[in-house]
Write a protein that holds these residues in place. Structure first.
Motif, PDB file in Angstrom:
ATOM      1  N   VAL A 239     -36.742  73.039 -27.987  1.00 40.79           N
ATOM      2  CA  VAL A 239     -37.762  72.245 -27.218  1.00 40.79           C
ATOM      3  C   VAL A 239     -38.270  72.667 -26.049  1.00 40.79           C
ATOM      4  CG1 VAL A 239     -38.049  69.661 -26.861  1.00 40.79           C
ATOM      5  CG2 VAL A 239     -36.520  70.165 -28.594  1.00 40.79           C
ATOM      6  N   ALA A 240     -39.423  72.656 -26.059  1.00 40.85           N
ATOM      7  CA  ALA A 240     -40.165  73.202 -24.809  1.00 40.85           C
ATOM      8  C   ALA A 240     -41.494  72.466 -24.530  1.00 40.85           C
ATOM      9  CB  ALA A 240     -40.396  74.724 -24.972  1.00 40.85           C
ATOM     10  N   SER A 241     -41.552  72.207 -23.325  1.00 37.59           N
ATOM     11  CA  SER A 241     -42.668  71.464 -22.834  1.00 37.59           C
ATOM     12  C   SER A 241     -43.190  71.915 -21.473  1.00 37.59           C
ATOM     13  CB  SER A 241     -42.605  69.866 -22.928  1.00 37.59           C
ATOM     14  OG  SER A 241     -43.831  69.187 -22.217  1.00 37.59           O
ATOM     15  N   ALA A 242     -44.355  72.617 -21.381  1.00 39.36           N
ATOM     16  CA  ALA A 242     -44.916  73.104 -19.986  1.00 39.36           C
ATOM     17  C   ALA A 242     -45.175  72.127 -19.196  1.00 39.36           C
ATOM     18  CB  ALA A 242     -45.971  74.253 -20.296  1.00 39.36           C
ATOM     19  N   ASP A 243     -46.017  71.068 -19.827  1.00 36.71           N
ATOM     20  CA  ASP A 243     -46.980  70.089 -18.927  1.00 36.71           C
ATOM     21  C   ASP A 243     -46.326  68.636 -19.297  1.00 36.71           C
ATOM     22  OD1 ASP A 243     -47.452  69.924 -21.636  1.00 36.71           O
ATOM     23  OD2 ASP A 243     -49.565  70.033 -21.239  1.00 36.71           O
ATOM     24  N   GLY A 244     -45.247  68.633 -19.991  1.00 41.63           N
ATOM     25  CA  GLY A 244     -44.659  67.055 -20.416  1.00 41.63           C
ATOM     26  C   GLY A 244     -45.545  66.443 -21.317  1.00 41.63           C
ATOM     27  N   VAL A 245     -46.743  66.931 -21.903  1.00 42.35           N
ATOM     28  CA  VAL A 245     -47.546  66.191 -22.889  1.00 42.35           C
ATOM     29  C   VAL A 245     -47.507  66.813 -24.048  1.00 42.35           C
ATOM     30  CG1 VAL A 245     -49.901  65.429 -23.140  1.00 42.35           C
ATOM     31  CG2 VAL A 245     -48.828  64.995 -20.972  1.00 42.35           C
TER      32      VAL A 245
ATOM     33  N   HIS B 109     -45.721  69.312 -26.598  1.00 43.94           N
ATOM     34  CA  HIS B 109     -44.320  69.708 -26.903  1.00 43.94           C
ATOM     35  C   HIS B 109     -44.328  70.509 -28.188  1.00 43.94           C
ATOM     36  CE1 HIS B 109     -42.935  66.503 -24.383  1.00 43.94           C
ATOM     37  NE2 HIS B 109     -44.098  65.636 -24.988  1.00 43.94           N
TER      38      HIS B 109
ATOM     39  N   LYS C 145     -48.562  66.804 -29.379  1.00 42.77           N
ATOM     40  CA  LYS C 145     -48.986  66.121 -28.206  1.00 42.77           C
ATOM     41  C   LYS C 145     -48.858  64.605 -27.955  1.00 42.77           C
ATOM     42  CE  LYS C 145     -53.585  66.408 -25.352  1.00 42.77           C
ATOM     43  NZ  LYS C 145     -53.724  65.161 -24.982  1.00 42.77           N
ATOM     44  N   GLY C 146     -48.252  64.406 -27.037  1.00 38.10           N
ATOM     45  CA  GLY C 146     -47.814  62.828 -26.890  1.00 38.10           C
ATOM     46  C   GLY C 146     -46.573  62.830 -25.982  1.00 38.10           C
ATOM     47  N   GLN C 147     -46.100  61.498 -26.207  1.00 36.88           N
ATOM     48  CA  GLN C 147     -44.537  61.249 -25.607  1.00 36.88           C
ATOM     49  C   GLN C 147     -43.679  61.228 -26.826  1.00 36.88           C
ATOM     50  OE1 GLN C 147     -44.720  57.948 -23.163  1.00 36.88           O
ATOM     51  NE2 GLN C 147     -45.128  58.875 -21.603  1.00 36.88           N
ATOM     52  N   LEU C 148     -42.504  61.997 -26.740  1.00 38.44           N
ATOM     53  CA  LEU C 148     -41.738  62.000 -27.615  1.00 38.44           C
ATOM     54  C   LEU C 148     -40.659  60.691 -27.399  1.00 38.44           C
ATOM     55  CD1 LEU C 148     -40.381  65.658 -27.219  1.00 38.44           C
ATOM     56  CD2 LEU C 148     -41.448  64.515 -29.293  1.00 38.44           C
TER      57      LEU C 148
ATOM     58  N   ASP D 239     -37.686  57.956 -27.089  1.00 40.06           N
ATOM     59  CA  ASP D 239     -36.664  58.157 -26.259  1.00 40.06           C
ATOM     60  C   ASP D 239     -35.434  58.808 -26.935  1.00 40.06           C
ATOM     61  OD1 ASP D 239     -37.842  56.879 -24.225  1.00 40.06           O
ATOM     62  OD2 ASP D 239     -37.285  54.960 -24.961  1.00 40.06           O
TER      63      ASP D 239
ATOM     64  N   ARG E 131     -33.738  64.153 -29.686  1.00 41.50           N
ATOM     65  CA  ARG E 131     -32.849  65.041 -29.240  1.00 41.50           C
ATOM     66  C   ARG E 131     -32.684  66.212 -29.816  1.00 41.50           C
ATOM     67  NH1 ARG E 131     -28.166  61.073 -27.268  1.00 41.50           N
ATOM     68  NH2 ARG E 131     -29.344  59.728 -26.001  1.00 41.50           N
TER      69      ARG E 131
ATOM     70  N   ILE F 153     -52.937  60.292 -22.347  1.00 40.36           N
ATOM     71  CA  ILE F 153     -51.630  60.826 -22.165  1.00 40.36           C
ATOM     72  C   ILE F 153     -51.925  61.869 -21.187  1.00 40.36           C
ATOM     73  CG2 ILE F 153     -49.355  61.907 -22.818  1.00 40.36           C
ATOM     74  CD1 ILE F 153     -50.031  60.358 -25.576  1.00 40.36           C
TER      75      ILE F 153
ATOM     76  N   ALA G 103     -49.826  64.460 -17.877  1.00 41.70           N
ATOM     77  CA  ALA G 103     -48.896  64.956 -16.965  1.00 41.70           C
ATOM     78  C   ALA G 103     -49.221  64.663 -15.674  1.00 41.70           C
ATOM     79  CB  ALA G 103     -48.489  66.257 -17.129  1.00 41.70           C
TER      80      ALA G 103
ATOM     81  N   PRO H 169     -31.198  56.346 -23.861  1.00 42.09           N
ATOM     82  CA  PRO H 169     -32.270  55.955 -23.278  1.00 42.09           C
ATOM     83  C   PRO H 169     -33.078  54.961 -23.919  1.00 42.09           C
ATOM     84  CG  PRO H 169     -32.765  58.152 -24.290  1.00 42.09           C
ATOM     85  CD  PRO H 169     -31.242  57.403 -24.903  1.00 42.09           C
TER      86      PRO H 169
ATOM     87  N   ASP I 212     -41.111  61.814 -20.249  1.00 45.68           N
ATOM     88  CA  ASP I 212     -40.332  62.898 -19.836  1.00 45.68           C
ATOM     89  C   ASP I 212     -40.720  63.664 -18.755  1.00 45.68           C
ATOM     90  OD1 ASP I 212     -39.014  62.056 -22.033  1.00 45.68           O
ATOM     91  OD2 ASP I 212     -40.135  63.350 -23.366  1.00 45.68           O
TER      92      ASP I 212
ATOM     93  N   ALA J  67     -41.665  66.758 -17.018  1.00 48.11           N
ATOM     94  CA  ALA J  67     -42.143  68.116 -17.482  1.00 48.11           C
ATOM     95  C   ALA J  67     -41.354  69.345 -16.628  1.00 48.11           C
ATOM     96  CB  ALA J  67     -43.618  68.022 -17.099  1.00 48.11           C
ATOM     97  N   MET J  68     -41.455  70.379 -17.060  1.00 47.29           N
ATOM     98  CA  MET J  68     -41.027  71.807 -16.436  1.00 47.29           C
ATOM     99  C   MET J  68     -41.400  71.985 -14.982  1.00 47.29           C
ATOM    100  SD  MET J  68     -40.720  74.248 -19.481  1.00 47.29           S
ATOM    101  CE  MET J  68     -39.781  74.203 -20.813  1.00 47.29           C
ATOM    102  N   ASN J  69     -42.817  71.521 -14.831  1.00 47.49           N
ATOM    103  CA  ASN J  69     -43.485  71.744 -13.250  1.00 47.49           C
ATOM    104  C   ASN J  69     -42.997  70.796 -12.593  1.00 47.49           C
ATOM    105  OD1 ASN J  69     -45.165  69.562 -14.486  1.00 47.49           O
ATOM    106  ND2 ASN J  69     -46.853  70.888 -14.742  1.00 47.49           N
TER     107      ASN J  69
ATOM    108  N   SER K 237     -44.671  63.057 -17.690  1.00 49.24           N
ATOM    109  CA  SER K 237     -45.864  62.743 -18.647  1.00 49.24           C
ATOM    110  C   SER K 237     -46.046  61.062 -18.730  1.00 49.24           C
ATOM    111  CB  SER K 237     -45.500  63.306 -20.116  1.00 49.24           C
ATOM    112  OG  SER K 237     -44.791  62.453 -20.670  1.00 49.24           O
TER     113      SER K 237
ATOM    114  N   ARG L 152     -48.070  57.645 -20.256  1.00 48.69           N
ATOM    115  CA  ARG L 152     -48.868  57.515 -21.450  1.00 48.69           C
ATOM    116  C   ARG L 152     -49.327  56.209 -21.011  1.00 48.69           C
ATOM    117  NH1 ARG L 152     -47.037  56.945 -27.450  1.00 48.69           N
ATOM    118  NH2 ARG L 152     -45.100  56.416 -26.528  1.00 48.69           N
TER     119      ARG L 152
END
Lengths: 148, 662
Positions: free
Chosen positions: A64-70, A72, A88-91, A93, A96, B521, B523, B582, B602, B604-606, B610, B612
Motif C-alpha cells: 500500500v502506497a499513497s503519496a498524497d493521501g488521495v 492510493h 482515488k478517494g478515501q480508503l 477505516d 489493512r 477529495i 490532501a 478505527p 488517512d 499522507a506521506m507528505n 486526505s 473528503r
C-alpha cells in the motif's frame, strides 16, 4: 360491468404490473450485474479490459502506497496471482494490509485495475464471503475468524 | 446467580411457548373458555419470563459480568452506559433475545388489549404467536444462548464493535425488530382467520392497528439505520441497496400495501383473500430478512462475522412457517367468498393499484437481492447486483405509484369520477408541475430526473395538504370553523395526510442528494483551503484525542460561505482500545438547503491529511420526511376508532355480510 368482467380487469392489471416489473428486472439484470473475480481468475478467464467488475482478494503486505493521501496504490493477491490497483478517494477505516478486500472498478488495458469503490466492512473479523470462498478454493489458509 | 435466573426464565419461556401454542389452538377448536383463559395467561407469562431474561442479560452488561461469554465478547468496562445497554442487542445472541422479547410483548399485548376480540379468534391468534415464539426460542436456546458462562471469568471484555457505539444505532435494532416482529401479529390473525374460514370487516378493524404499529416502527427503524449509515460510515450515502438494507425494505413495502388493503377489507368487505395473502407475505419477508441478516449468506457491507450453521436453523423456521401458512392458505382460501363489488375507477381500485405496484416493487427488490445467490448456487458464477439495477427497476415502478398517491384519497368508494377528481386537484397538479418545471429551468444543465423527483415530491406534499384543506373548508369557512373541523377529524385521516406529505418530503431529499451532490477529495495541510459547493473549507489543524475507550485525532475545519465564517466542524479518526479498530466521525453542518459533510482521512506521506468533503443538497429532507411519516403513523394509532367502539362481529348476519362469509 359484471363480476366476471371486473375480475378480468383486476387479473389483467395484475398481470400488467407483474409483466412490467419482470420486463424491467430482465432488462436491468442483463445490463447492470457486476461479476466477481480474484486476480488468478481474471488471468485464467482473460477478462477483457473496460468491463466493470469486482476484484477480491487480500491486500498484499507492504504494497500500500499513497503519496498524497488521495491516490492510493495497492496490490490485491490470492497468493497465486496479483493485480495492481489504483484508487482515488478515501480508503475505508478497516482497509489493512494482509486483510480481505473487494474493489469495484474497471480493468485497464495494461492489466492494472482502476477502482472507484473499495468496500468497507463493519467488523474486523468479517471477510466478504466471495473472498473467503475463493481463497479457500485455492487452498489459501485463512487466519482466525476470517469469515464464514 | 442472577444470570442463572435469567437462563432459567428463558428455558421456562420455551416451555410456556409450547404450552401457549398447544392450549390456545386446542382450546379454540373445543371452544373451551377455561383452556382459552389459560392460553391468555400463557401469553402474558411468556412476555414476563422473556422480559426477565432480557433484563438479567442487560444487568450483566451494566455490571460488566465477564463470566458471561456474550458480555465478554461484546462489552468492555470502560464503555459508556448507553453502549453497555445497547451492547445487549449489538450482537447475534442478544439481538435474537430482543427478537423473541418483542414477539412475546406483542403476544402479551394481544392477550391484554384485544378485549373485544371473539375469544376463539383471540386464542387462535395467540396460538399462532406461540408457535412462532416456540420456534425462535428453540433457536435461541439451542444455537444462540446468551447466558453461556465462561470459567475462569476474564478480567476485561473484548468491547463492542465501535462502529455500533452510536446513539442512532443504539435504538435502530429495537425499532426495526418491533416492525419486523409486529408483522407476526398480522400473520397470526391471517392464519387464525384461515383456520376459522371467516374474514370480515371486524377482522380487518382488529388487524389494522397492529399492522400500522409495525409499519410505523419499521419506518423509523429504517430511517435511523439510514441516518446512521449517512454520518457514521463516512461514505456520505444514505442507502446502498445492500442485501441487509433490502431485507428491511421488502417487509416495509409489503406492510405499506397491507395497511392500505386492510382499509378496503374494513370499509368495503372486499380484497379479503388478497389481504390474507399479504399478511402472510409481510411476515415471510420479515423472516427472510432475519435469515439474510443472521446467516450472512449474502455479502453485505453491513455484514458482521457470522456462523452459517445458525443460518440453516433459521432457514428451517422460514420454510416451516412460509410453507405451512401458504399450504393452509391454498386449502382454506377458496372457502372465503369474495366481497363487495367496485368499479375499476374507485377508491378500492386505486388501492388495488397501490398494492399491485408495491408488490411488484418488492418483487423487483427480492429478485435483485436473491439473484446473485441463486446464480451462484446454479453455476458458481459470482455476481453483484448493485444500485444501477435497483434504480432501473424500483424507480420506474414507484414513480407512477407516487403520481397516483394524491388522487387516491380524493376518489369515492365503489365508483368514482375522474373528471370530478380532476376538477378538485388540477390546481394542485399545476402548482407541482410548475415547481418541477422551475427546477428544470434553473437547473437546465443538471439531470432532468432531479427536476422530476422534486416535482413528484412537491405533488405529494401539495396533494396531501390540498385534500386536508378541502376537508377543513379552508378559505370557505371562518378559521375557527376550520379549526373545530380539524379537531373533529379522525386522527387517522390527519395521519394519512402527514404520511403522504412526509413521503413527498423524503423523496425530494432523496433526489436532491442523489443528483446534486458535490464531492471533493483532497490532501490538505494545516491552513490549506478547499472548495465544496458554495462553501470554502479551511483545515485549521489536528489535535490528539482521548475518549473513555478510544484515542485518536480530531481535525478542525473552518467553514466559510462568501468569505464569512459559518461554522467550525470537527471530524475525528478514533482508534478503539480493546479491538484496535478505527472509526471515522464525520463533521456535519446541516441547513435546510443542504449538508456540508467532512470526513477526515488517512495521513499522507507528505504529512498532510486526505479529506473528503461533500455538499449534499436537501439531504436533511430525507430524515425529516421519514420522521413526519413516523408521526403520521403514531397519530393514526391514537385514532379512537381503533380502540373505542371497535365493532363487534355482527351476530345476526344481514344478507350483505352473509354474502361475504362462509
Amino acid at each position: 360491468m359484471t363480476r366476471k368482467q371486473k375480475r378480468l380487469v383486476m387479473i389483467l392489471s395484475g398481470l400488467a404490473a407483474l409483466g412490467l416489473a419482470a420486463g424491467l428486472v430482465l432488462y436491468a439484470i442483463s445490463d447492470t450485474i457486476v461479476f466477481f473475480f480474484t486476480p488468478s481468475e481474471m488471468a485464467e478467464k482473460h477478462v477483457a479490459p473496460g468491463q466493470r467488475l469486482r476484484l477480491g482478494g487480500m491486500v498484499e503486505a507492504g504494497s500500500v502506497a499513497s503519496a498524497d493521501g488521495v491516490n492510493h496504490n495497492f496490490v490485491v493477491t490470492d497468493t497465486i496471482a496479483t493485480t495492481k490497483v489504483h484508487f482515488k478517494g478515501q480508503l475505508p477505516d478497516l482497509f489493512r494490509e494482509g486483510q480481505g478486500v473487494v474493489a469495484e472498478g474497471v480493468l485497464q488495458p495494461d492489466g492494472s485495475f482502476e477502482a472507484d469503490t473499495v468496500l468497507a466492512k463493519h467488523d474486523e473479523n468479517y471477510m466478504p464471503r466471495e473472498v473467503a470462498d475463493s481463497l479457500k478454493a485455492k487452498g489459501v489458509h485463512l487466519g482466525k475468524g476470517a469469515g464464514p | 446467580m442472577i444470570v442463572e435466573v435469567g437462563h432459567f426464565a428463558l428455558v421456562l419461556a420455551l416451555a410456556v411457548a409450547a404450552y401457549q401454542f398447544a392450549v390456545n389452538l386446542y382450546g379454540a377448536s373445543r371452544n373451551d373458555a377455561g383452556l382459552m383463559a389459560a392460553g391468555r395467561m400463557a401469553a402474558l407469562a411468556q412476555a414476563v419470563l422473556i422480559g426477565l431474561a432480557f433484563f438479567v442479560l442487560m444487568h450483566a452488561y451494566i455490571v460488566s459480568d465477564f463470566s458471561v461469554e456474550n458480555v465478554f465478547r461484546n462489552s468492555h468496562s470502560a464503555k459508556p452506559l448507553l453502549y453497555k445497554i445497547s451492547g445487549v442487542w449489538g450482537n447475534h445472541e442478544g439481538s435474537m433475545l430482543l427478537w423473541v422479547l418483542i414477539l412475546a410483548i406483542f403476544g402479551g399485548a394481544v392477550a391484554l388489549f384485544g378485549r373485544n376480540l371473539p375469544p376463539q379468534l383471540k386464542a387462535r391468534v395467540l396460538g399462532v404467536q406461540g408457535s412462532v415464539g416456540l420456534a425462535f426460542l428453540l433457536f435461541v436456546v439451542l444455537t444462540s444462548n446468551p447466558f453461556t458462562r465462561l470459567s475462569p471469568a476474564p478480567i476485561e471484555g473484548q468491547g463492542l464493535n465501535p462502529i455500533l457505539q452510536d446513539p442512532a444505532l443504539a435504538f435502530h435494532p429495537p425499532f426495526l425488530y418491533a416492525g419486523y416482529v409486529g408483522l407476526s401479529v398480522a400473520f397470526a390473525f391471517a392464519v387464525a382467520a384461515l383456520i376459522e374460514g371467516k374474514v370480515d370487516a371486524a377482522w380487518a378493524r382488529w388487524v389494522r392497528p397492529w399492522t400500522l404499529a409495525s409499519w410505523t416502527f419499521l419506518t423509523i427503524g429504517i430511517a435511523m439505520g439510514s441516518w446512521w449509515a449517512y454520518y457514521e460510515l463516512g461514505w456520505g450515502g444514505f442507502w446502498f441497496w445492500d442485501p441487509v438494507e433490502n431485507a428491511s425494505l421488502m417487509p416495509w413495502l409489503v406492510a405499506t400495501a397491507l395497511i392500505h388493503s386492510a382499509i378496503v377489507v374494513e370499509k368495503r368487505n372486499a380484497l379479503k383473500i388478497w389481504t390474507l395473502l399479504l399478511s402472510i407475505f409481510a411476515f415471510s419477508l420479515s423472516l427472510l430478512g432475519t435469515f439474510l441478516v443472521r446467516s450472512g449468506i449474502l455479502t453485505s457491507v453491513h455484514a458482521f462475522a457470522v456462523d452459517p450453521d445458525r443460518g440453516f436453523f433459521i432457514l428451517g423456521i422460514l420454510t416451516l412457517f412460509i410453507g405451512g401458512s401458504l399450504t393452509l392458505f391454498a386449502i382454506r382460501a377458496p372457502v372465503l367468498k369474495a366481497g363487495g363489488l367496485f368499479a375499476p375507477v374507485s377508491r378500492e381500485g386505486a388501492l388495488v393499484v397501490n398494492n399491485l405496484i408495491l408488490c411488484a416493487a418488492a418483487a423487483a427488490v427480492f429478485v435483485g437481492t436473491l439473484y446473485p445467490l441463486a446464480l451462484e448456487t446454479l453455476n458458481g458464477a459470482k455476481i453483484t447486483v448493485g444500485a444501477p439495477y435497483f434504480n432501473l427497476t424500483f424507480g420506474p415502478l414507484m414513480i407512477p405509484l407516487l403520481l397516483l398517491v394524491p388522487l387516491g384519497p380524493m376518489l369515492t368508494w365503489k365508483r368514482a369520477s375522474v373528471s370530478a377528481v380532476g376538477r378538485r386537484l388540477w390546481l394542485a397538479a399545476a402548482l407541482a408541475a410548475a415547481i418541477g418545471i422551475a427546477v428544470l429551468i434553473v437547473n437546465v444543465r443538471g439531470p432532468w430526473l432531479a427536476a422530476l423527483g422534486v416535482g413528484v415530491g412537491a405533488w405529494l406534499i401539495i396533494g396531501a395538504l390540498w385534500e386536508l384543506s378541502e376537508r377543513l373548508g379552508a378559505g370557505r369557512v371562518p378559521l375557527a370553523a376550520s379549526w373545530s373541523r380539524l379537531k373533529g377529524m379522525p386522527r387517522a385521516a390527519i395521519g394519512m395526510t402527514l404520511a403522504h406529505a412526509g413521503l413527498g418530503l423524503a423523496l425530494i431529499g432523496i433526489f436532491g442528494l442523489s443528483f446534486w451532490r458535490v464531492e471533493n477529495i483532497v490532501a490538505m495541510q494545516s491552513g490549506d483551503t478547499a472548495q465544496v459547493g458554495a462553501y470554502t473549507i479551511v483545515f485549521v489543524g489536528e489535535t490528539p484525542l482521548k475518549g473513555p475507550n478510544y484515542t485518536g485525532v480530531s481535525g478542525k475545519f473552518d467553514l466559510l460561505r462568501d468569505g464569512k465564517p459559518v461554522a467550525v466542524l470537527t471530524s475525528e479518526k478514533r482508534e478503539f482500545k480493546p479491538r484496535g479498530m478505527p472509526t471515522t466521525e464525520v463533521g456535519l453542518h446541516q441547513t435546510v438547503a443542504g449538508d456540508v459533510y467532512i470526513a477526515l482521512g488517512d495521513k499522507a506521506m507528505n504529512g498532510g491529511r486526505s479529506v473528503r468533503m461533500y455538499y449534499n443538497p436537501l439531504a436533511s429532507f430525507i430524515w425529516w420526511g421519514a420522521a413526519i411519516m413516523f408521526l403520521g403513523g403514531l397519530l393514526s394509532l391514537t385514532d379512537r376508532r381503533f380502540r373505542v367502539g371497535a365493532p363487534r362481529r355482527a351476530t345476526v348476519a344481514t344478507p350483505a355480510t352473509e354474502a361475504g362469509r362462509v
